[in-house]
Design an enzyme around this catalytic site. Structure first.
Site, PDB file in Angstrom:
ATOM      1  NE  ARG A   1      -3.826   0.362   0.494  1.00 57.78           N
ATOM      2  CZ  ARG A   1      -4.750   0.124  -0.433  1.00 57.78           C
ATOM      3  NH1 ARG A   1      -4.755   0.816  -1.556  1.00 57.78           N
ATOM      4  NH2 ARG A   1      -5.647  -0.839  -0.258  1.00 57.78           N
TER       5      ARG A   1
ATOM      6  NE  ARG B   1      -2.457  -4.313  -6.883  1.00 57.42           N
ATOM      7  CZ  ARG B   1      -3.317  -3.549  -6.209  1.00 57.42           C
ATOM      8  NH1 ARG B   1      -2.972  -2.307  -5.866  1.00 57.42           N
ATOM      9  NH2 ARG B   1      -4.514  -4.009  -5.900  1.00 57.42           N
TER      10      ARG B   1
ATOM     11  CG  HIS C   1      -2.621   3.089  -8.176  1.00 49.33           C
ATOM     12  ND1 HIS C   1      -2.679   3.796  -6.996  1.00 49.33           N
ATOM     13  CD2 HIS C   1      -3.891   2.644  -8.374  1.00 49.33           C
ATOM     14  CE1 HIS C   1      -3.905   3.771  -6.510  1.00 49.33           C
ATOM     15  NE2 HIS C   1      -4.660   3.096  -7.317  1.00 49.33           N
TER      16      HIS C   1
ATOM     17  CG  ASP D   1     -12.040   6.125  -7.446  1.00 49.87           C
ATOM     18  OD1 ASP D   1     -12.292   5.031  -6.881  1.00 49.87           O
ATOM     19  OD2 ASP D   1     -11.252   6.250  -8.414  1.00 49.87           O
TER      20      ASP D   1
ATOM     21  CD  GLU E   1      -4.525   5.856  -9.510  1.00 46.97           C
ATOM     22  OE1 GLU E   1      -4.948   4.968 -10.286  1.00 46.97           O
ATOM     23  OE2 GLU E   1      -5.120   6.166  -8.459  1.00 46.97           O
TER      24      GLU E   1
HETATM   25  O1  TA6 Z   1      -7.059   4.219  -8.586  1.00 43.06           O
HETATM   26  C1  TA6 Z   1      -8.224   4.325  -7.858  1.00 43.06           C
HETATM   27  C2  TA6 Z   1      -8.685   2.947  -7.424  1.00 43.06           C
HETATM   28  O2  TA6 Z   1      -9.123   2.182  -8.532  1.00 43.06           O
HETATM   29  C3  TA6 Z   1      -9.764   3.119  -6.372  1.00 43.06           C
HETATM   30  O3  TA6 Z   1     -11.038   2.765  -6.863  1.00 43.06           O
HETATM   31  C4  TA6 Z   1      -9.276   2.236  -5.226  1.00 43.06           C
HETATM   32  O4  TA6 Z   1      -9.752   0.915  -5.409  1.00 43.06           O
HETATM   33  C5  TA6 Z   1      -7.767   2.352  -5.408  1.00 43.06           C
HETATM   34  O5  TA6 Z   1      -7.592   2.230  -6.814  1.00 43.06           O
HETATM   35  C6  TA6 Z   1      -6.934   1.395  -4.601  1.00 43.06           C
HETATM   36  O6  TA6 Z   1      -7.060   0.097  -5.092  1.00 43.06           O
HETATM   37  P1  TA6 Z   1      -6.313  -1.083  -4.277  1.00 43.06           P
HETATM   38  O7  TA6 Z   1      -6.648  -2.333  -4.993  1.00 43.06           O
HETATM   39  O8  TA6 Z   1      -4.843  -0.774  -4.305  1.00 43.06           O
HETATM   40  O9  TA6 Z   1      -6.864  -1.013  -2.874  1.00 43.06           O
END
Ligand code: TA6
Length: 300
Positions: free
Chosen positions: A72, A98, A169, A213, A272
């Protein structure tokens, strides 16, 4: 390759492979220009700090570091789909790149004083179970005052690769989310994932005052993250991407994620560099798609 072999083949006084959190293999790079850390799982960059500037990336203090579990924060590589799998909810969110272990291909000390790392991930019986296609992914990380990233997907199979979604991301650390403006999205339409994926229109800079988002479409230009009080801005230049995703979970979603501190939303924003929404890509036989992002810091 074991840590000892990695250090004997690629290590130096500036490049060190070691056991990181959770026993996962990582690499720390320190030069006169900047320092960087990445984990071999996901080729996941977890730290980047140009000399004389503050650290650029936000990392969750509650992130898991476990084989096959997404880290994370930092810069996750979402590939070959963005978000949930289009048809199978059992598949990993944001694809498998990832959470797979990548291979170190090369580490180059450049005459510019920069260091370039080349990583690769190729299809395997496991990836073909998740996504039944043959591919080679190459990821180049160029560490200098700026951080330059290049994700190259090569179609090495016998069928066209369609609807590839991906994203770098990137989680940027900020001093105070209330002081953040995002520029470069003015007059762009976006999909609002907090409001039934409705299509809306951005007018002026984007402030973050609630869960955000948004998948911005027709967004190929550079994006600026501006923190006025802090007198700092980050410029994200990109190629191979016509979509930009902006995400901040805000209070409720931050509280709902076990690997995300409850107040973490105040000090991060994801900008992103993506191929998301209608910007998914097709790669013909023998073809490739290149996605690049260049992250530069300006501190006044
Ligand atoms: O990039 C935005 C997103 O798609 C959100 O909807 C949220 O799910 C975020 O990515 C984080 O995703 P993750 O799978 O890393 O918890």
């Amino acid at each position: 390759m074991k840590l000892e072999a990695l250090n004997s083949r690629f290590g130096s006084d500036r490049v060190v492979f070691s056991e990181g959190n959770g026993g996962l293999a990582k690499c720390n790079i320190k030069t006169e220009k900047a320092e960087l850390e990445f984990y071999l799982q996901g080729s996941h960059i977890t730290h980047f700090k140009p000399r004389g500037a503050d650290s650029v990336l936000w990392m969750s203090t509650q992130s898991e570091f476990r084989t096959g579990v997404a880290i994370r924060g930092g810069i996750p590589i979402c590939w070959p789909w963005f978000g949930p799998h289009p048809t199978d909810a059992r598949m990993p969110q944001h694809g498998f790149a990832r959470i797979e272990k990548w291979n170190v291909i090369d580490v180059d000390d450049l005459p510019t004083g920069e260091i370039q790392v080349q990583m690769s991930l190729s299809n395997s019986p496991r990836t073909r179970e998740l996504w039944p296609f043959e591919f080679d992914l190459s990821y180049r990380i160029l560490i200098g005052e700026q951080l330059k990233l290049e994700l190259i997907c090569s179609n090495v199979g016998s069928v066209v690769l369609s609807d590839i979604g991906c994203a770098l991301h990137t989680y940027f650390q900020v001093a105070d989310i209330k002081d953040v403006q995002v520029h470069g999205l003015d007059e762009r339409r976006y999909i609002d994932k907090t409001d039934g994926a409705s299509t809306k229109w951005q007018s002026g800079p984007l402030w973050i005052t609630e869960e955000t988002d948004r998948v911005f479409l027709d967004s190929a230009e550079a994006i600026q993250l501006v923190e006025s009080r802090r007198q700092r801005s980050v410029n994200v230049q990109k190629t191979g991407s016509q979509s930009t995703v902006i995400w901040n979970p805000w209070i409720e979603k931050a509280n709902a994620m076990v690997d995300f501190p409850n107040d973490g939303y105040q000090r991060m924003i994801c900008i992103e560099t993506a191929n998301a929404g209608n910007d998914v890509r097709k790669i013909g036989l023998g073809g490739e798609h290149i996605l690049t992002a260049e992250i530069a810091i300006q501190e006044n």
